[in-house]
Structure formats: structure tokens, C-alpha cells
Design a protein around this motif. Sequence first.
Motif, short mmCIF file in Angstrom:
data_model
loop_
_atom_site.label_atom_id
_atom_site.label_comp_id
_atom_site.label_asym_id
_atom_site.label_seq_id
_atom_site.Cartn_x
_atom_site.Cartn_y
_atom_site.Cartn_z
N LEU A 1 0.82 -1.20 0.00
CA LEU A 1 0.00 0.00 0.00
C LEU A 1 0.86 1.26 0.00
O LEU A 1 1.96 1.27 0.57
CB LEU A 1 -0.92 0.01 1.22
N ALA A 2 0.34 2.29 -0.62
CA ALA A 2 1.02 3.58 -0.55
C ALA A 2 0.61 4.28 0.73
O ALA A 2 -0.20 3.77 1.50
CB ALA A 2 0.64 4.43 -1.76
N ALA A 3 1.16 5.52 0.96
CA ALA A 3 0.92 6.21 2.21
C ALA A 3 -0.57 6.48 2.43
O ALA A 3 -1.06 6.41 3.56
CB ALA A 3 1.69 7.54 2.22
N ASP A 4 -1.32 6.75 1.32
CA ASP A 4 -2.73 7.08 1.51
C ASP A 4 -3.62 5.85 1.51
O ASP A 4 -4.84 5.96 1.47
CB ASP A 4 -3.19 8.06 0.42
N GLY A 5 -3.06 4.71 1.49
CA GLY A 5 -3.86 3.50 1.64
C GLY A 5 -4.23 2.81 0.33
O GLY A 5 -4.68 1.68 0.36
N THR A 6 -4.07 3.45 -0.80
CA THR A 6 -4.37 2.78 -2.07
C THR A 6 -3.21 1.84 -2.41
O THR A 6 -2.09 2.06 -1.96
CB THR A 6 -4.51 3.81 -3.21
N PRO A 7 -3.53 0.82 -3.21
CA PRO A 7 -2.43 -0.07 -3.58
C PRO A 7 -1.34 0.73 -4.30
O PRO A 7 -1.63 1.62 -5.10
CB PRO A 7 -3.10 -1.06 -4.53
N LEU A 8 -0.12 0.37 -4.01
CA LEU A 8 1.00 1.13 -4.54
C LEU A 8 1.01 1.12 -6.07
O LEU A 8 1.25 2.12 -6.73
CB LEU A 8 2.31 0.54 -4.02
N LYS A 9 0.67 -0.05 -6.64
CA LYS A 9 0.71 -0.17 -8.09
C LYS A 9 -0.26 0.82 -8.74
O LYS A 9 0.05 1.49 -9.72
CB LYS A 9 0.33 -1.59 -8.48
N LYS A 10 -1.42 0.91 -8.14
CA LYS A 10 -2.45 1.79 -8.67
C LYS A 10 -2.00 3.26 -8.58
O LYS A 10 -2.13 4.03 -9.54
CB LYS A 10 -3.73 1.58 -7.87
N SER A 11 -1.49 3.60 -7.41
CA SER A 11 -1.14 5.02 -7.23
C SER A 11 0.04 5.39 -8.12
O SER A 11 0.12 6.50 -8.66
CB SER A 11 -0.85 5.30 -5.75
N LEU A 12 0.92 4.40 -8.32
CA LEU A 12 2.05 4.65 -9.23
C LEU A 12 1.54 4.89 -10.64
O LEU A 12 1.98 5.79 -11.36
CB LEU A 12 2.96 3.42 -9.19
N ARG A 13 0.57 4.04 -11.02
CA ARG A 13 0.04 4.16 -12.38
C ARG A 13 -0.63 5.51 -12.57
O ARG A 13 -0.51 6.15 -13.60
CB ARG A 13 -0.97 3.04 -12.61
N ARG A 14 -1.34 5.94 -11.50
CA ARG A 14 -2.03 7.24 -11.61
C ARG A 14 -1.01 8.37 -11.82
O ARG A 14 -1.17 9.23 -12.67
CB ARG A 14 -2.87 7.48 -10.37
N ALA A 15 0.05 8.28 -11.01
CA ALA A 15 1.07 9.33 -11.12
C ALA A 15 1.69 9.33 -12.52
O ALA A 15 1.89 10.37 -13.14
CB ALA A 15 2.14 9.12 -10.06
N LEU A 16 1.92 8.10 -13.02
CA LEU A 16 2.54 8.01 -14.34
C LEU A 16 1.60 8.51 -15.43
O LEU A 16 2.02 9.13 -16.40
CB LEU A 16 2.94 6.56 -14.62
N ARG A 17 0.30 8.19 -15.23
CA ARG A 17 -0.65 8.59 -16.26
C ARG A 17 -0.68 10.11 -16.37
O ARG A 17 -0.70 10.67 -17.46
CB ARG A 17 -2.04 8.04 -15.93
N ALA A 18 -0.70 10.78 -15.23
CA ALA A 18 -0.70 12.24 -15.25
C ALA A 18 0.52 12.76 -16.00
O ALA A 18 0.43 13.66 -16.84
CB ALA A 18 -0.72 12.78 -13.83
N GLN A 19 1.65 12.08 -15.73
CA GLN A 19 2.87 12.51 -16.39
C GLN A 19 2.79 12.30 -17.91
O GLN A 19 3.17 13.16 -18.70
CB GLN A 19 4.02 11.68 -15.83
N LYS A 20 2.23 11.12 -18.26
CA LYS A 20 2.11 10.80 -19.69
C LYS A 20 1.20 11.79 -20.38
O LYS A 20 1.47 12.25 -21.49
CB LYS A 20 1.55 9.39 -19.85
N LEU A 21 0.08 12.12 -19.70
CA LEU A 21 -0.87 13.06 -20.30
C LEU A 21 -0.21 14.41 -20.52
O LEU A 21 -0.43 15.05 -21.55
CB LEU A 21 -2.09 13.21 -19.40
N ARG A 22 0.59 14.82 -19.51
CA ARG A 22 1.26 16.11 -19.65
C ARG A 22 2.20 16.08 -20.86
O ARG A 22 2.24 16.99 -21.66
CB ARG A 22 2.02 16.45 -18.37
#
Lengths: 555, 370
Positions: free
Chosen positions: A11-32
Motif C-alpha cells: 500500500l502507498a501512504a494514503d492507503g491505495t495499492p502502490l501499483k495503482k497510485s504509481l500508475r495514476r502518477a505516471l498517467r498524469a505525467q504521460k498526459l502532460r
Amino acid sequence: MTETTQDGPMLAADGTPLKKSLRRALRAQKLRALGLIAPLLIFVLISFVAPIVDMLFRSVENQIVSDTLPRTVVALRDWDGEGGEAPGDEIFKALTYDFIVAAERKEHTRLGSRLNYEMTGISSLFRKSGRRVDDIGEDYLDQFKDLNDAWEEPATWVAMMASEGWVADQVAWSEARAAAKSADQDFETPEPAFALRPGVAKALPETADIYSAFARTIQTQDEDSPTEEEPWNPVYMALFNDLASNPDAASAFSGDVAALLSEAAAAVGNFETISPKDAFLDADEDWGDPMVWSTIKAFAPSYTSGYFLSAVDLQLTASGVQPQDEDQQIYMLLFKRTLFMSLMIMFSCILLGYPIAFLLSNLPMRQSSLLLILVLLPFWTSLLVRTSSWKVLLQQQGVINDILVWIGLVADDNRLVMINNQFGTIVAMTHILLPFMILPLYSVMKTIPPSYVRAAKSLGATDWTAFWRVYFPQSVPGIGAGCILVFILAIGYYITPELVGGTTGTFISNRIAYHISSSLNWGLAAALGTILLAVVLILYWVYDRIVGIDNVSLG
Amino acid sequence: MKLKTTMLMAASAIAAAPAVVAQEMADSMTLVSWGGAYQQSQVNAYSDPYQANNAGLEIVWDSSSNEAVAKLRAMSEAGNITWDLVDVVAADAMRLCDEGLAMEIDADEDLAAAPDGTSASDDFGDLLVSDCFIPQIVYSTTFGYRTDVAEWNGKEPDDICDIFDLETFPGQRSLEKRPINNLEWALYCDGVAMDDIYDVLETEEGQDRALAKLDTIKDSVVWWSAGADTPQLLADGEVVIGSTYNGRLFSVIVEQKQPVAMLWDAQVFDLDGWIIPAGLPEDRLARVMDFVKFATDTQRLADQAKYISYGPARASSAPLVGKHAELGIEMAPHMPTDPANSKNSILYNFDFWADYRDDLDAKFQAWLAQ
């Protein structure tokens, strides 16, 4: 990192699975990132990819036949062309209706040029017939007129064919126009589009069909009104046919029109009939040629393989795919020649470019800059100038021949033929494409540390072994890049081969250029272009399998 | 708006001369031509005088006639026609007309009558080969030969069939890299009567016969694709005899004074003229119609012959052809239509080539590539 721990997903710090939160962060980066390149991407898609795809799509597009001759195409479905005879009156009737509409819209000659690519002579057949088709049905007009003058009146036809709603709209429109005219104002609104009266299509099917085509054509084409124009002559033929097959048609109408129609229905039995087939044969006897009809039938579908077949020296006929006449087979020869000569040019570029690039990368800075400018100088000269100067050099009364004759190597009456053939094309194109080989080679060679060769020599290698075993393998990525550049550029060249190629040194691109700019056979040009593109992609794939595309470096 | 202008004009001109219908005209116009000396002759004879009469009009010239057919189609598909008047050869005009890319014109209504009152359609006569085509000049494809060839022992070619005579007239020839004209000459020199050429050429045997005749000289031919090639090849001595447009030969012979002479025998007449692209907006159309009427009248066509040796397309212009504007020589003897030059000539059959062009071109290119 593993996906799960013993306690379940990490889990990440906010409780979501780490894989998911990583993907979200990456997606934002990719979109940018995508947002940043979006303007360029959209630009490339709209201005480069879309037109090319559109152009290539023309290689199969063929709606023109069914758009221009819709009724004929349907009627021809049941015609098998066997017995070697032209179809009968039924199909010629459909042709009459299609042709009068096409001729009034000036579309018949376009279709004629299109079909002329498939069968010589159709172009003038269509052009000639377009002038004559309006005469078909004139006899019926005369007979209807003899019966009652009202048949000549546009008003009669409007009362018979138009829907009440349209008549009302049309009256309102012409009043508005008159008002605008007297008020001295602009009036740009077009007349409301013609609408057929319900029930007419059932009672008088042919007439309804051709009359509404007539009404729409004169509205859009001539900006006239059906209330003011007498119908085309073939409309009278349609009316005759309808009344002959449905004498009871008048019952669908009321008032004056019903009276007129029942009078006509009673009389048509005694009308002198004309055959649309004879009328067409009278305009041009080629309509009796079953080849014309099987050509129309073969090219009736909206999408055709005909262009691709032509591009590989085959032809599409009503009875299937057949080889092109032997004396017209040229494209396969040109494809082979284009590939062969592009390879020749590529190898000549390696042979000439490699030593120059080697020299460039090993000379001291000062000399190598000068040499580089010499390499680039022709690059900045106009392509036409460079090509023409090869003419001056290579022609039989040219500089090289003159020198050879002067020093006595060649007899004056036996000068070398070095231009207007394959040799001339290879020489001129090698010269033109040489910088594309030298520059990638140079940039790769620049990065090869000289210490490697020195190390090899100090370990006892000869000059040749040191070069061949140590230096050359490291320069291969440069050769690969140069080869791809030169080969792909060469395969699409057409100006230079046109000017110095004579008859044996021309490329497939010369035919593509001819079909684009002279014969206007864009479909065939697109098919040839698509094949060329496919060949290049296949060669690229083969190259990747053999050499490996990772082994290519532009520096 | 238009109506209003007319009414205002009519009102203000009540007492004066008959009211002029003032059609709004665009104040700029893009003309397309072939560039070079030919375009210059059009500038001198047509557009300069027209601009002198119409102050404030801007005329832009575009030298893209050799790719006009493809460009017009592309413009039409894009729905943005940027050209107002395009100079093309008659065959291209027919093709554009067939494709619906050129506007049909009514010769008598849209073009000026001859000074003696002959209607435009009679004055142009047979040269109105397509409904969209407004002829300007008659040019011909003909031969020039070098006058200093030692191997010819003082003989000079005076017959088209000397092209095929490699024994009397050895040396390289230059011919155009397309079937048009070459097949006609080949058949004629293979013994087909002038009037039967196109009938024979319609048949498979006739086409093979023409190519077989060309086979006899194939090894001695340099094939050209640009009109400037033959003049250059002749001037360099690369070929001893070659075909090209008569105006190009005129400049080699008269202006550049090369040892070259004309062989007019069996020259093939062809036409060049204007077409108006279909679908022009009203104001631009009004302008271009006004210009065309002016630029194709009897005097203007005769004026063009002062600058280039092509024959005016109107019968009534022929007597007005004068001297070359710079060289001061009489132009009439250099016209392809001059009776002395046109004793034996072939009239290009437009209908035939419109049908057979694609087919015979494929055949010809296949023959060339063998």
C-alpha cells in the motif's frame, strides 16, 4: 518489487495499492507529455498523415460508376453478358434516365474518362451520347402534345407531381422574392427543394423517379424552377411507359390532372413507340458492343480492385482477372528496375561515401571542416542544376567524351554513350544522394575512439586487420542509417531519372507522376504508390530481421 | 447590391449616354501560363494593354501550365480555386472540360466578333475543339536539323520520311517521349495516306505497324520530355535532327543564330488557349470574362505574333501579323500556318487522342522500356 506481500498488496501512504497510485502518477505525467506534443501531433496527423491516407484510399475507391449510373447499375445486375450481345431495351431505358440526369449535371464525361482507363473509346462514346440523349423521348412529347397542349405546360406537371406542401412553400417563396425585388433588396434564398406528392411514386413509378431527378437537377444546377421549365424529353418516355403498364394510374389523381391522365391512358395504346436501344445505337453504334457493358458491369461496385490489378499488369474483366495484354505490361518491369537501380545507387554511395567519411573523421579539424563544406556545397545547389550539369559532362558531345577523344582513348565516331540510360541515372543520382550517405557515416565515425585501432595495432594487427576487425564493425550503424536514407530517397526519385534516364533508366515514380499530372488516373497512381510503400516497409522489416534496426545510428 | 448599383447608375445617367450595366469586377486576377518567352508574349500583347485600360487592376502570373490539369483538380476537390484563367493545350482543355473542371463558354456571346462583323464562332471556326476551350494560337510540332553535318554530303532533309532514312541522313535524332505525333509520322512514312492515319491507328495492327516503323530508328533516338531539350541537343550537336515546338526552333535559328534549319514537312498542328476554371465567384468571373473578351479579339491575337512565332487562332488576325517587335523581321514566313510552311501538314485529331491516349501511352512506354 513484488506485487504482493504476505499481508496483501503493498500500500502507498494514503492507503491505495502502490501499483495503482504509481500508475495514476505516471498517467498524469504521460498526459502532460502528450499535451506538450499534441500541437505537433495534430499538425502532423492533419497535414501529413490524413492527406496520404486519403490519397492511398483512392486506389480502391470507385463510387463514381454507381453514383452516376445508379439505375443502370441495378438493372445490369441480372445481365450476364453471355451470348455476346448487348443488353435489351429494359437496361437501355435505365441508361436513358441515368444519362439525361448525368448529362444535365455534366457528370457523364467524368465517368467517360474514368471508364476510358479500362476500355479505350468510352470517353468519346459518353461525350457524344451526352449531346444526343435529350432527343430520346421527343417523339413521345410530340404525341402527348398532339393529344393535349397542356402536356407541354410546366404547371400541368407541377400539379401532377408536386406535393401540396411544396406548392405552398414555392408560392410563399416566389412572393417573398417579388417583395424583395420591389423593395430593392438582395434575395439569396434558394427555392425550396422539390418534394414529390405522396402516391405518385406508386401510380407512376418511372415518371416520379425521373421527374424528381429533373426538378432537383434544374433547381441546383441551373437555379431554375420546375414551375417554369418544361420537363426533359425522357420524362415523357417515362410517362408513356407508366401509362402503358398501369392504365388505371389516373385513379390516384383528382381534378384536371386525372382527366388529362385518363385521356392519355386511353390513347397510349395507339402511340408510336420508340426503342431507347435504337436511339442509343443511332447516337453511337459502340453501345451495341457487349464489351462496353461488361466494362460498366465489372466496375459497378463502389470499391474496386481494378487499380491494384492494373498496377501489377493484370486487368479486371467481367469474366475475372486476366493478365494485361503483353504489349502493355510495364509496371512489374518498372518495379523491378526501380529496386535494382536503387540498390545500385545505394552501393555506389557506400563505395564512394565511406572513404570520404573516413577521411573527414580522421583529418584535423581545420581540413575536415573545409572538406565537409565541399561535401555540403552540391547539397545547396538546385537539383535541376546538378542534374543538368551531368548532361553537359556525360553527353556524347560532352566534356568527358571530348577529353577522351582528345587524349585518344576513344575514336571520334565511336563516342561513349553515358547518358539517357541506366548508367547516366546511377551516376547522377549517386552524386545527388551522396551527402545522405556521408553525413551519417561521418557522425558515427566521429564517435569511434582512435585508441581502439591503435590498441589493435599495438597488439600486432596489420593495418587491414585493425580496420576490418576493429574499426569497420563500429562504423556499421552509420552504413545502416546511410543505406536506409539513400535507398528510400532513391526509390521515390523521379525528376532526375526523367531528365537523364532515357528509356532504360526511368523509375516507377515517373509513371506515378505521369498518372497524377497528365492522365489524371489518380486511382492507378495511388495503387502504384501504395505498392511502392508496401515494398519499402517489407524491405525495412527484412533489414530489421537481418541487421537489426537497433544497429542503425544517425550519430 | 448589384441591382442597386445598376439602378443608381441608370438614375444618374438619365440624360446622358445609355446606361451601362456595371457588373462588379474583382480588382485582381491570377493568370496561369507556361512561363518563358511564351508567357512574356502574352504579357506584352494582352495583359499590359488591358492593365493600361484598367488602372488599379492587379494581375498575377503563375507559370504552372504544365501541371495545370492536376492542380485544377486538386483545387476543385479542396473547394478553393485560386486561378482565374489558365492557358492549356487543347487536349488538356478537353480533359478538363470532361472532368467538369473548366467552364463551358458560348463563343458568340462571350468572345468579341471580328472587326468585319464575322461572329467569333465563325472566326475561330474548327479550332473551337471543346465547349470550354478559347483558342489563342496554332503551334506545330515539327523538325529542326543541323545544316553542318559532314556525313550528309551536302544533302538536306526536306521530307518527313528522311527522319527514318538512316543511310542518307545518319546521326542521332530526338523525338518526344510519348506516342502522340510519333505514331502519326511513323505510319505516314510507312505508306499510309495522310487522311487514313487515324483510321489505321485505331486498329491493333496499325499501332503495331507504327511501332515497328519506329523500331527501325529506335537505337538512334534520344527521347525528350521537355520542350527545351531538342533545341539544346541540336545546339550541342548531340542530335542532328529533332522534333519540338516550332517557336523553340525559331529562337534557336533566328535569335541564337545556330546552324539549324526548319523541316516543316508533315508538321502536326496543335492548339493552345485559355480555359476558365469552373466555379469562380461572380466578381472574379466578371473580371475574367471581360479580360478574355479583350485578350482574344482580332488585334490582340495578331499582336502576340510580334513576340513569338505562333499563328493566331482567328482567321481575321492572320492579315494583321506584322514584324517581330525586337528583331524587326517579318513574322508571317515563320508562322506554322503560313501557306509555304503548311503545304503538307497533319491536323492533330483531338477526339482520337482523348480516347486512345492512355491506352497508347501504356503501349508506347512498354515498347520504349523493352
